[in-house]
Design an enzyme around this catalytic site. Sequence first.
Site, short mmCIF file in Angstrom:
data_model
loop_
_atom_site.label_atom_id
_atom_site.label_comp_id
_atom_site.label_asym_id
_atom_site.label_seq_id
_atom_site.Cartn_x
_atom_site.Cartn_y
_atom_site.Cartn_z
N CYS A 104 42.68 41.05 35.49
CA CYS A 104 41.46 41.15 34.68
C CYS A 104 41.15 39.62 34.55
O CYS A 104 41.75 38.74 34.17
CB CYS A 104 41.77 41.69 33.49
SG CYS A 104 40.42 41.74 32.22
N GLY A 208 37.39 45.70 46.55
CA GLY A 208 36.31 44.89 46.48
C GLY A 208 35.22 45.07 47.49
O GLY A 208 35.69 45.01 48.80
N ASP A 209 34.23 45.34 46.97
CA ASP A 209 32.84 45.49 47.82
C ASP A 209 32.85 46.79 48.86
O ASP A 209 32.53 46.98 49.91
CB ASP A 209 32.59 44.27 48.86
CG ASP A 209 32.24 42.99 48.04
OD1 ASP A 209 32.11 43.34 46.79
OD2 ASP A 209 32.22 42.01 48.58
N GLY A 231 35.87 50.70 42.56
CA GLY A 231 35.23 50.55 41.39
C GLY A 231 34.07 50.87 41.07
O GLY A 231 33.51 52.00 40.90
#
Length: 375
Positions: A104, A208-209, A231
Amino acid sequence: MSGLTLGPLQVATPVVLAPMAGITNAAYRRLCAEQGAGLYVCEMITSRGVVERDQHTLDMLVFDERETTRSVQLYGTDPVYVGKATEILCAEYGVAHVDLNFGCPVPKVTRKGGGGALPWKRQLLGEILEHAVAAAAPYDVPVTMKTRIGIDEEHQTYLDAGRIAQESGVAAIALHGRTVAQAYSGSADWSAIARLVEHVDIPVLGNGDIWEAADALRMVAETGCAGVVVGRGCLGRPWLFRDLAAAFDGTEVATLPRLGEVAAMMRRHTELLAHHLGEERGCTEFRKHVSWYLKGFAAGGELRRSLAMVSSLAELDALLERLDPDEPFPVSELGAPRGRQGSPRDRVALPEGWLDDTDGTGCGLTEDAVETTGG
């Protein structure tokens, strides 16, 4: 590509839904699971909240009746609390997978030495992981962890974190290819994921991405990771999990739903929220999703504003009927970032003297309720 193995847990498709605060509740997890196989993780909760039976925390520990694999992400900075919380989740809530958050980037979390800041303290990281693994072992529940490349480019932690995770008995490690300083800005560094794969023997999940199913396949091909964590890419697009399941099964698919199909998904999402939270609160919770679902479509501003203030299913139905069901999906949105991006930070908020040594125990850290978006 075969599925994902996390200790005794078998996941048919090597895809994990990243925990996102206020997003990945029971309704959204079911909505995504209806689209395709994967591991769907509950919103992140605090270990102290679980142990102290905080009502807000317990309210987040709700599972859909069709949720066959209960997966929870836990946040904590105290090894004893994390261990106790893990035991409670396994013994009382039937959780089949516990993920620990060390990624986080939110300042109020890193300022207290939590999230993406914590792996800098290698001894503390090891103690937390060992307590969680020991607590989960009698229930045959795998423990995984998620982290980032490091605090910033000068203070990288991911290779040490991978080694410590493996030595602690962790079943897998997920790496978001950004530093805490980057937050969600810029581009994810997939080469770091590849280096971690080479560095450890346990499965590495890449994050990620990943905006389209093709991105997931490319990440696996480029890095050798065992699976992917998705995500922000699924915000307003739960059908992405349908594409991902097909892609990992060897079929190239890019779902391009017309606006009528998107409207039906919006209705289903709100219906599930109403089922779990009651109609009024469910409609209120749905409002934040409207802009994601309609991103790139020509729906007018007045209609969007009305949808973002909806308070009943009947009102929602009337508004959705005003959308053009035949409007094609805006292909310009394919591969485009979704959700928050923001700007990189010049300085990461950390406890006083945090960077002075890497082997401290972080004594005196306090754990508060936190939020993180994942992805």
